[in-house]
Design a protein around this motif. Sequence first.
Motif, mmCIF file in Angstrom:
data_model
loop_
_atom_site.group_PDB
_atom_site.id
_atom_site.type_symbol
_atom_site.label_atom_id
_atom_site.label_comp_id
_atom_site.label_asym_id
_atom_site.label_seq_id
_atom_site.Cartn_x
_atom_site.Cartn_y
_atom_site.Cartn_z
ATOM 1 N N ARG A 110 0.614 24.391 -3.523
ATOM 2 C CA ARG A 110 1.586 24.192 -4.589
ATOM 3 C C ARG A 110 0.939 24.394 -5.955
ATOM 4 N NH1 ARG A 110 6.528 21.125 -4.167
ATOM 5 N NH2 ARG A 110 7.233 20.785 -6.285
ATOM 6 N N SER A 138 0.232 19.719 -0.336
ATOM 7 C CA SER A 138 0.521 20.307 -1.652
ATOM 8 C C SER A 138 -0.605 21.241 -2.098
ATOM 9 C CB SER A 138 0.747 19.198 -2.683
ATOM 10 O OG SER A 138 -0.420 18.433 -2.844
ATOM 11 N N ALA A 170 4.208 21.139 -10.653
ATOM 12 C CA ALA A 170 4.835 19.848 -10.383
ATOM 13 C C ALA A 170 6.326 19.929 -10.684
ATOM 14 C CB ALA A 170 4.186 18.783 -11.258
ATOM 15 N N GLY A 207 0.822 -1.212 0.000
ATOM 16 C CA GLY A 207 0.000 0.000 0.000
ATOM 17 C C GLY A 207 0.853 1.259 0.000
ATOM 18 N N THR A 255 0.224 13.839 1.387
ATOM 19 C CA THR A 255 0.725 14.386 0.114
ATOM 20 C C THR A 255 -0.206 15.462 -0.428
ATOM 21 O OG1 THR A 255 1.834 12.333 -0.482
ATOM 22 C CG2 THR A 255 1.295 13.812 -2.289
ATOM 23 N N PHE A 256 -1.497 15.112 -0.506
ATOM 24 C CA PHE A 256 -2.444 16.074 -1.071
ATOM 25 C C PHE A 256 -2.679 17.242 -0.113
ATOM 26 C CE2 PHE A 256 -3.503 12.384 -3.773
ATOM 27 C CZ PHE A 256 -3.407 13.009 -5.007
ATOM 28 N N LEU A 311 -0.467 21.556 -11.364
ATOM 29 C CA LEU A 311 -1.178 20.518 -10.627
ATOM 30 C C LEU A 311 -2.670 20.690 -10.905
ATOM 31 C CD1 LEU A 311 0.601 20.658 -7.136
ATOM 32 C CD2 LEU A 311 1.081 19.162 -9.040
ATOM 33 N N THR A 312 -3.238 19.718 -11.632
ATOM 34 C CA THR A 312 -4.646 19.861 -12.002
ATOM 35 C C THR A 312 -5.512 18.865 -11.246
ATOM 36 O OG1 THR A 312 -3.989 18.568 -13.914
ATOM 37 C CG2 THR A 312 -4.457 20.886 -14.302
ATOM 38 N N GLU A 313 -6.181 19.357 -10.234
ATOM 39 C CA GLU A 313 -7.110 18.497 -9.486
ATOM 40 C C GLU A 313 -8.367 18.301 -10.312
ATOM 41 O OE1 GLU A 313 -7.986 18.180 -5.457
ATOM 42 O OE2 GLU A 313 -6.455 19.612 -4.809
ATOM 43 N N PRO A 314 -8.991 17.123 -10.232
ATOM 44 C CA PRO A 314 -10.247 16.919 -10.954
ATOM 45 C C PRO A 314 -11.254 17.999 -10.550
ATOM 46 C CG PRO A 314 -9.451 14.856 -10.045
ATOM 47 C CD PRO A 314 -8.577 15.942 -9.495
ATOM 48 N N ALA A 316 -1.592 2.983 1.450
ATOM 49 C CA ALA A 316 -1.610 3.976 0.374
ATOM 50 C C ALA A 316 -2.091 5.329 0.902
ATOM 51 C CB ALA A 316 -2.499 3.491 -0.771
ATOM 52 N N LEU A 317 -3.131 5.294 1.731
ATOM 53 C CA LEU A 317 -3.681 6.558 2.254
ATOM 54 C C LEU A 317 -2.722 7.224 3.238
ATOM 55 C CD1 LEU A 317 -7.471 5.647 2.679
ATOM 56 C CD2 LEU A 317 -6.414 7.070 0.925
ATOM 57 N N LEU A 318 -1.912 6.426 3.932
ATOM 58 C CA LEU A 318 -0.886 6.985 4.819
ATOM 59 C C LEU A 318 0.024 7.938 4.051
ATOM 60 C CD1 LEU A 318 0.506 4.099 7.090
ATOM 61 C CD2 LEU A 318 -0.637 6.201 7.808
ATOM 62 N N VAL A 319 0.219 7.624 2.764
ATOM 63 C CA VAL A 319 1.063 8.484 1.928
ATOM 64 C C VAL A 319 0.244 9.574 1.238
ATOM 65 C CG1 VAL A 319 2.688 8.540 -0.015
ATOM 66 C CG2 VAL A 319 2.663 6.570 1.528
ATOM 67 N N THR A 320 -0.909 9.181 0.661
ATOM 68 C CA THR A 320 -1.621 10.161 -0.186
ATOM 69 C C THR A 320 -2.323 11.269 0.601
ATOM 70 O OG1 THR A 320 -3.566 8.704 -0.354
ATOM 71 C CG2 THR A 320 -1.950 8.582 -2.132
ATOM 72 N N VAL A 321 -2.859 10.957 1.778
ATOM 73 C CA VAL A 321 -3.562 12.010 2.535
ATOM 74 C C VAL A 321 -2.610 13.176 2.858
ATOM 75 C CG1 VAL A 321 -4.794 12.590 4.667
ATOM 76 C CG2 VAL A 321 -5.405 10.522 3.403
ATOM 77 N N LEU A 369 2.985 15.040 -7.440
ATOM 78 C CA LEU A 369 3.995 16.088 -7.248
ATOM 79 C C LEU A 369 4.941 16.173 -8.447
ATOM 80 C CD1 LEU A 369 4.982 15.656 -3.484
ATOM 81 C CD2 LEU A 369 3.364 17.272 -4.504
#
Lengths: 138, 136
Positions: free
Chosen positions: B64, B61, B67, A10, B57-58, B73-76, B50-55, A22
Amino acid sequence: MEYLLSLAGGVLIGIAALVMWLGLGRIMGMSSITGGVIWEKGHERIWRLWFVVATIVGAFAVSHLMGIAPSEAIRSGWVWPVIAGLLVGFGTGIGSGCTSGHGVCGIGRLSPRSIIATCVFMASGIATVAVMRIVMGG
Amino acid sequence: MKQTMLVAVAGALFGAGLALGGMTNPAKVVGFLDLFGAWDPSLAFVMGGALLVTVPTFFFSKTRKLAWSGSTLTEPSARQIDSRLVSGAVLFGIGWGIYGLCPGPAVANLWTLNPEFIAFVVSMVVGLLVARKASA
């Protein structure tokens, strides 16, 4: 140990999403990346193709390094993969995302839309497995 | 060039993570979805990792603009929770539950050259194309 491997896997997936965001400003969503290989043109197609190829190579490499056996289908024959593949493609197409786009990235962004989508496809998957077990006996 | 390198690194990490975490194994996925049977919770750790990293990260940033590659950086932009989102997720969940593969792991498994897995990915692409036509 199994849980640790899952956690480590994960984290790698999360780092992949981090690099895409990023590094390139892109959301890592496999359904749209795969579709884009077909319908995008030029540079937009090429980077998606690279991602797809790298995903296959990464899975191959780690499976060999870690001695993970190649996955096997849970249902034999051609009918199930075709039906399930069509549903997964069409569903993620109109729902704008899958486990990576909505699950890993969307929930990561705390997007209400992605949180709802993830809860719905999880619930739908759970219901489907329960129904399949009753109907098919497994 | 730099962009291609980044994509290749991300893709390789993604594929490696899916295989290492067990997401590429349909039996494991169905075990995870089998809440009313012999539930195997291990894949919750994949999502958790995965969420430990992505939460963060987003979160960190948000201010920001660019990139590493220099692109924005284009958020949906979509915000609405509508019937398309929900019905799409329902159909996706049915396919996922039937065969135990979602798009990332389905693609990652192509290295096995299992013809049934290839049939799944081809059908998935057809489904994506039909959805795109239907949305146009």
